[in-house]
Enzyme design. Structure first.
Site, mmCIF file in Angstrom:
data_model
loop_
_atom_site.group_PDB
_atom_site.id
_atom_site.type_symbol
_atom_site.label_atom_id
_atom_site.label_comp_id
_atom_site.label_asym_id
_atom_site.label_seq_id
_atom_site.Cartn_x
_atom_site.Cartn_y
_atom_site.Cartn_z
ATOM 1 N N LEU A 1 -32.171 -34.469 -16.486
ATOM 2 C CA LEU A 1 -30.757 -34.097 -16.436
ATOM 3 C C LEU A 1 -29.900 -35.329 -16.701
ATOM 4 O O LEU A 1 -29.804 -36.223 -15.869
ATOM 5 C CB LEU A 1 -30.415 -33.506 -15.059
ATOM 6 C CG LEU A 1 -31.311 -32.353 -14.576
ATOM 7 C CD1 LEU A 1 -30.963 -31.972 -13.144
ATOM 8 C CD2 LEU A 1 -31.165 -31.151 -15.502
ATOM 9 N N GLU A 2 -29.300 -35.390 -17.874
ATOM 10 C CA GLU A 2 -28.400 -36.495 -18.215
ATOM 11 C C GLU A 2 -26.980 -35.961 -18.129
ATOM 12 O O GLU A 2 -26.553 -35.141 -18.945
ATOM 13 C CB GLU A 2 -28.726 -37.024 -19.614
ATOM 14 C CG GLU A 2 -28.197 -38.421 -19.884
ATOM 15 C CD GLU A 2 -26.771 -38.416 -20.417
ATOM 16 O OE1 GLU A 2 -25.845 -38.676 -19.604
ATOM 17 O OE2 GLU A 2 -26.581 -38.148 -21.603
ATOM 18 N N LEU A 3 -26.241 -36.438 -17.113
ATOM 19 C CA LEU A 3 -24.963 -35.825 -16.773
ATOM 20 C C LEU A 3 -23.795 -36.741 -17.132
ATOM 21 O O LEU A 3 -23.914 -37.608 -17.983
ATOM 22 C CB LEU A 3 -24.974 -35.447 -15.293
ATOM 23 C CG LEU A 3 -26.223 -34.663 -14.850
ATOM 24 C CD1 LEU A 3 -26.153 -34.318 -13.385
ATOM 25 C CD2 LEU A 3 -26.425 -33.422 -15.704
#
Length: 433
Positions: A252-254
């Site tokens: 998960l790259e937020l």
């Protein structure tokens, strides 16, 4: 009716074929605010078809040698490069970024993504240990996970889709990708090159649509054991909830609220132009209104200067670059990610103070430090709570090294080693002799 016939209509790409959809979404040209494209509004039915295609393609693709898969990735990179100008024009029109940026960064980096992972897949090694006293040899092997679900954002459409897709298929997985419904065109254009590049049918499937419909169907599907997502924190929370019953692997790259720390000894000739580019590179008036209500000063931009546009573009999505000062650290403009050409400039008195203030936000994706003091550069970079710190530069990437954020900026890392480990499962084998 004439305008309707002129619209570009995209189709899902499943099992090596372009397939129409029962319903479509309007996609807008941000320079005019007018509908120019129709994007499939897919759902569970299309995801089921994509899973079936990806499942069927997996045995053949995963059994190919790394050298064979590498050759296919190189061929796809070459085809993308040959179409660079066409892709750059489409990315600029669909996303709203300048043609120069699409031509010099987005599309070349998409090409590089395939070439980079085509090369790196040939150079991974495994571990081996011996237990002579027991007559045993232990070694590790890695195998592709299976069907990879890839969800990419609107701001770097082809750039970030290929950043996920390249390592996934290089490692032997098949993929189902969902680009942003706001910026789908270049993903669709890439699909037209896959067969020519030698990508077997079903290895890459692109299903267009919204997060609540097609995204949730993909994430919750029991036969998709892995999800790689770039986007917002609320969406990541939903993905985590849907994935939990299946114990899926998640990357998960937020979001980020990336501080630029400019010390008194910084080289301003290098620092100022670079910081301007980093501050205004992304293409939100409510934030500016709230900042003014909180007592901040708007130095230039929205509400201060007049934006003069040609008649054709007056209904487009344009904003003036805006600089805000005299703003408190608790302001939403200092705490939240603003996807617009807005930057806040605040002074600080000491190294300790600025580190504490930079670390006070919930995000930790990236930061920049500007100083001619080498000791300070290393001290500050080490203490900043960010997954990536640029010092006296910005946006220079070494793809061999990890990229990803701390705190609310995500889970996991992407890069040659990290992506390979994410898109594969490791197994330890013991042989007694």
């Amino acid at each position: 009716m004439a305008a309707s016939r002129a619209l570009l209509t995209l189709e899902n790409f499943i099992g090596g074929k372009f397939l129409p959809c029962n319903s479509y979404l309007d996609s807008y040209d941000p320079s005019t605010g007018e509908v120019y494209c129709r994007v499939p509004d897919s759902g569970k039915e299309e995801i089921e078809a994509a899973v079936e295609a990806a499942r069927a393609a997996f045995p053949g693709w995963s059994s190919r040698s790394p050298q064979e898969r590498s050759q296919v990735l190189h061929q796809l990179a070459d085809l993308l490069e040959q179409s660079l100008e066409e892709l750059a024009q489409a990315e600029s029109k669909d996303q709203g970024k300048t043609i120069t940026l699409a031509r010099t960064m987005d599309i070349p980096r998409s090409v590089q993504n395939f070439r980079f992972f085509a090369s790196s897949i040939l150079h991974h090694t495994s571990e081996c240990t011996q237990m002579d006293h027991l007559g045993c040899l232990h070694y590790t092997v890695r195998a592709p996970v299976g069907i990879a679900g890839l969800i990419s954002p609107w701001n770097l459409p082809l750039y970030l889709l290929t950043w996920k897709m390249a390592p996934a298929i290089a490692a032997g997985n098949t993929v189902i990708a969902k680009p942003s419904e706001l910026t789908s065109v270049t993903a669709w254009m890439m699909c037209r090159l896959l067969e020519k590049a030698g990508v077997p049918a079903g290895v890459v499937n692109i299903v267009f649509g919204t997060g609540p419909r097609v995204g949730e169907a993909l994430v919750s599907h029991p036969e998709v054991p892995l999800i790689s997502f770039t986007g917002s924190q609320p969406t990541a929370e939903r993905i985590t909830q849907l994935s939990a019953p299946h114990c899926k692997k998640l990357s998960l790259e937020l979001g980020g609220k990336n501080p630029a720390l400019i010390f008194e000894d910084a080289n301003l000739e290098e620092c100022v132009p670079t910081t301007v580019r980093s501050s205004f590179a992304n293409q939100v008036r409510s934030y500016i209104k709230r900042a003014r209500m909180e007592g901040a000063q708007i130095l230039c931009g929205e509400g201060v200067d007049k934006l003069n546009l040609p008649p054709r573009n007056q209904t487009g999505y344009f904003m003036l670059p805006t600089v805000i000062t005299d703003i408190k650290d608790e302001s939403c403009c200092m705490k939240e990610e603003i996807f617009g050409p807005v930057t806040c400039v605040v002074p600080f008195d000491s190294e300790e103070e600025v580190i504490q203030r930079a670390n006070s936000v919930k995000y930790g994706l990236a930061a920049t430090v500007w100083s001619s003091n080498v000791g300070r550069v290393h001290r500050v970079a080490k203490r900043l709570q960010a997954g990536l710190v640029w010092t006296n530069c910005w946006l220079i990437r070494e793809l061999n090294l990890p990229f990803g954020g701390m705190k609310s900026s995500g889970v996991g890392r992407e890069g040659v080693k990290d992506s390979y480990e994410f898109f594969t499962e490791i197994k330890t084998i013991t042989v007694k002799h």
